[in-house]
Scaffold this motif. Structure first.
Motif, PDB file in Angstrom:
ATOM      1  N   LEU A 159       0.847  -1.185   0.000  1.00 47.99           N
ATOM      2  CA  LEU A 159       0.000   0.000   0.000  1.00 47.99           C
ATOM      3  C   LEU A 159       0.884   1.238   0.000  1.00 47.99           C
ATOM      4  O   LEU A 159       1.763   1.361   0.858  1.00 47.99           O
ATOM      5  CB  LEU A 159      -0.919   0.055   1.236  1.00 47.99           C
ATOM      6  N   ASP A 160       0.662   2.127  -0.972  1.00 51.40           N
ATOM      7  CA  ASP A 160       1.399   3.382  -1.068  1.00 51.40           C
ATOM      8  C   ASP A 160       0.395   4.530  -1.117  1.00 51.40           C
ATOM      9  O   ASP A 160      -0.446   4.580  -2.025  1.00 51.40           O
ATOM     10  CB  ASP A 160       2.272   3.401  -2.326  1.00 51.40           C
ATOM     11  N   ALA A 161       0.502   5.434  -0.156  1.00 51.17           N
ATOM     12  CA  ALA A 161      -0.385   6.599  -0.140  1.00 51.17           C
ATOM     13  C   ALA A 161      -0.024   7.527  -1.291  1.00 51.17           C
ATOM     14  O   ALA A 161       1.122   7.964  -1.412  1.00 51.17           O
ATOM     15  CB  ALA A 161      -0.270   7.325   1.193  1.00 51.17           C
ATOM     16  N   ARG A 204     -14.187   6.597  -8.508  1.00 54.84           N
ATOM     17  CA  ARG A 204     -14.732   5.384  -9.145  1.00 54.84           C
ATOM     18  C   ARG A 204     -14.231   4.099  -8.486  1.00 54.84           C
ATOM     19  O   ARG A 204     -15.008   3.154  -8.300  1.00 54.84           O
ATOM     20  CB  ARG A 204     -14.369   5.379 -10.629  1.00 54.84           C
ATOM     21  N   PHE A 205     -12.956   4.060  -8.138  1.00 50.00           N
ATOM     22  CA  PHE A 205     -12.364   2.781  -7.745  1.00 50.00           C
ATOM     23  C   PHE A 205     -12.116   2.614  -6.248  1.00 50.00           C
ATOM     24  O   PHE A 205     -12.023   1.472  -5.769  1.00 50.00           O
ATOM     25  CB  PHE A 205     -11.022   2.580  -8.468  1.00 50.00           C
ATOM     26  N   GLU A 213     -14.539  -5.918  -5.836  1.00 51.67           N
ATOM     27  CA  GLU A 213     -14.153  -4.542  -6.158  1.00 51.67           C
ATOM     28  C   GLU A 213     -13.485  -4.474  -7.530  1.00 51.67           C
ATOM     29  O   GLU A 213     -12.837  -5.423  -7.971  1.00 51.67           O
ATOM     30  CB  GLU A 213     -13.202  -3.986  -5.095  1.00 51.67           C
ATOM     31  N   GLU A 214     -13.643  -3.331  -8.198  1.00 58.97           N
ATOM     32  CA  GLU A 214     -13.046  -3.127  -9.512  1.00 58.97           C
ATOM     33  C   GLU A 214     -11.591  -2.718  -9.359  1.00 58.97           C
ATOM     34  O   GLU A 214     -11.273  -1.813  -8.580  1.00 58.97           O
ATOM     35  CB  GLU A 214     -13.811  -2.041 -10.275  1.00 58.97           C
ATOM     36  N   GLN A 215     -10.721  -3.378 -10.081  1.00 60.42           N
ATOM     37  CA  GLN A 215      -9.312  -2.993 -10.052  1.00 60.42           C
ATOM     38  C   GLN A 215      -9.140  -1.592 -10.632  1.00 60.42           C
ATOM     39  O   GLN A 215      -9.908  -1.145 -11.484  1.00 60.42           O
ATOM     40  CB  GLN A 215      -8.463  -3.984 -10.847  1.00 60.42           C
ATOM     41  N   ALA A 216      -8.097  -0.902 -10.174  1.00 64.59           N
ATOM     42  CA  ALA A 216      -7.791   0.427 -10.699  1.00 64.59           C
ATOM     43  C   ALA A 216      -7.216   0.300 -12.106  1.00 64.59           C
ATOM     44  O   ALA A 216      -6.362  -0.560 -12.363  1.00 64.59           O
ATOM     45  CB  ALA A 216      -6.794   1.131  -9.784  1.00 64.59           C
ATOM     46  N   HIS A 217      -7.666   1.161 -13.006  1.00 62.68           N
ATOM     47  CA  HIS A 217      -7.193   1.117 -14.394  1.00 62.68           C
ATOM     48  C   HIS A 217      -7.482   2.446 -15.058  1.00 62.68           C
ATOM     49  O   HIS A 217      -8.146   3.329 -14.486  1.00 62.68           O
ATOM     50  CB  HIS A 217      -7.851  -0.035 -15.159  1.00 62.68           C
ATOM     51  N   TYR A 249      -5.433  -1.927  -6.809  1.00 63.71           N
ATOM     52  CA  TYR A 249      -6.688  -1.370  -6.312  1.00 63.71           C
ATOM     53  C   TYR A 249      -6.411  -0.012  -5.689  1.00 63.71           C
ATOM     54  O   TYR A 249      -5.265   0.336  -5.385  1.00 63.71           O
ATOM     55  CB  TYR A 249      -7.299  -2.285  -5.245  1.00 63.71           C
ATOM     56  N   LEU A 250      -7.473   0.745  -5.477  1.00 64.80           N
ATOM     57  CA  LEU A 250      -7.416   1.949  -4.663  1.00 64.80           C
ATOM     58  C   LEU A 250      -8.194   1.673  -3.383  1.00 64.80           C
ATOM     59  O   LEU A 250      -9.395   1.354  -3.429  1.00 64.80           O
ATOM     60  CB  LEU A 250      -8.009   3.147  -5.402  1.00 64.80           C
TER      61      LEU A 250
END
Length: 313
Positions: free
Chosen positions: A37-39, A222-223, A269-273, A287-288
């Motif tokens: 996890l990276d902020a 969205r994500f 959950e929808e992956q980030a893209h 993911y977000l």
């Protein structure tokens, strides 16, 4: 410098991610878990998913071409589109979509060639000095970094337009088997294959999609999803992934039940893209995640029977 950071953490093998730990990436075994996890602020999110051109590379051809496109459009010649059209890309703090129309075509041919090591002796009657080659042939060597005769022993491709081919002594049928240099370097010249490769003239124009910050905000809205109802053990997994760069479980170890339960929050959950793209239908990927009021670029990579369901591996 251009880069397409297209969710490689999900698409690449987890083996590669651990290569530095084993010293031998060819035999590295995939971990059971790798969780990071990276902020990131909104403005940084597009760079994680979009084809990106770095304007800091002042001499980079892509950045120079992009500047010309943004200055009212431009044309450029290439075998294929040098910048991807009809997809979102990031440049200098903004997201754009390019259009590339072919406005002219010049016939040409790509030749598969070898500039090879001479294993015997050079037949002088079948050799030519590099300095005696026509300019079109010398230019091909220079474009591949081979004008000084070093290194040889490589296979590569040379491209000639029809006009350039007519002025060449090396293609399509070479008049020489060897090339020599004034410093004594020598190479065997072999033409293996050829295929049509016309040079296209592309007319590029650009449409602004959004600023990087605005695009990232849309991605976040969205994500991003919250991790909820975490046990103390699950919070420890998350905190470790934040403070230690990632949480991992070795290939020969079973994942804790609490971590397996944590991954269930990711399954629906929808992956980030990219916003003009579609997500991978897989548990593994980016993911977000919202955690303690911050948004984290999160990469989940899991492997093994504990994570198998009817919908994912």
């Amino acid at each position: 410098m251009r880069r397409r950071v297209l969710l490689t953490a999900a698409g690449a093998t987890t083996t590669g991610l651990l290569a530095g730990c084993t010293g031998n990436p060819a035999v590295a075994e995939a971990p059971t878990v790798r969780f990071s996890l990276d902020a990131l602020p909104d403005a940084a999110l597009p760079g994680e998913v979009l084809y990106t051109i770095d304007p800091a590379e002042g001499t980079d051809a892509d950045a120079q071409l992009m500047d010309r496109i943004l200055d009212g459009g431009t044309t450029t010649k290439a075998l294929r589109e040098p910048l991807p059209p009809q997809q979102h890309l990031l440049y200098d703090g903004h997201v754009y979509e390019l259009a590339a129309d072919v406005v002219d075509t010049t016939p040409g041919t790509s030749y598969s060639v070898k500039v090879d090591v001479v294993t015997g002796s050079v037949n002088d009657d079948a050799a030519i000095q590099f300095s005696d080659l026509p300019d079109v042939d010398q230019a091909q060597f220079a474009a591949k970094g081979l004008a000084d005769g070093d290194p040889v022993g490589i296979g590569t491709s040379f491209h000639y337009t029809d006009t350039e081919r007519d002025n060449s002594v090396l293609v399509p049928e070479s008049e020489y088997d060897y090339i020599t240099w004034a410093d004594g370097a020598e190479a065997e010249w072999v033409v293996d294959d050829a295929h049509d490769a016309p040079v296209h003239t592309y007319r590029y124009t650009a449409t602004t999609v959004a600023s990087a910050s605005e695009y990232g905000r849309r991605m976040r809205e969205r994500f991003a999803f919250p991790l909820t109802d975490l046990s103390a053990e699950q919070r420890e997994f998350v905190e470790t992934a934040i403070t230690d760069e990632y949480y991992t479980v070795a290939p020969d170890e079973s994942p804790p039940d609490a971590f397996v339960a944590l991954t269930d929050q990711f399954r629906d959950e929808e992956q980030a893209h990219a916003l003009d793209d579609t997500a991978e239908d897989d548990l593994n990927g980016p993911y977000l995640v919202q955690y303690n009021e911050d948004v984290y670029w999160t990469v989940l990579l899991v492997h093994g029977p504990a994570f198998r369901t009817t919908t994912s591996d």
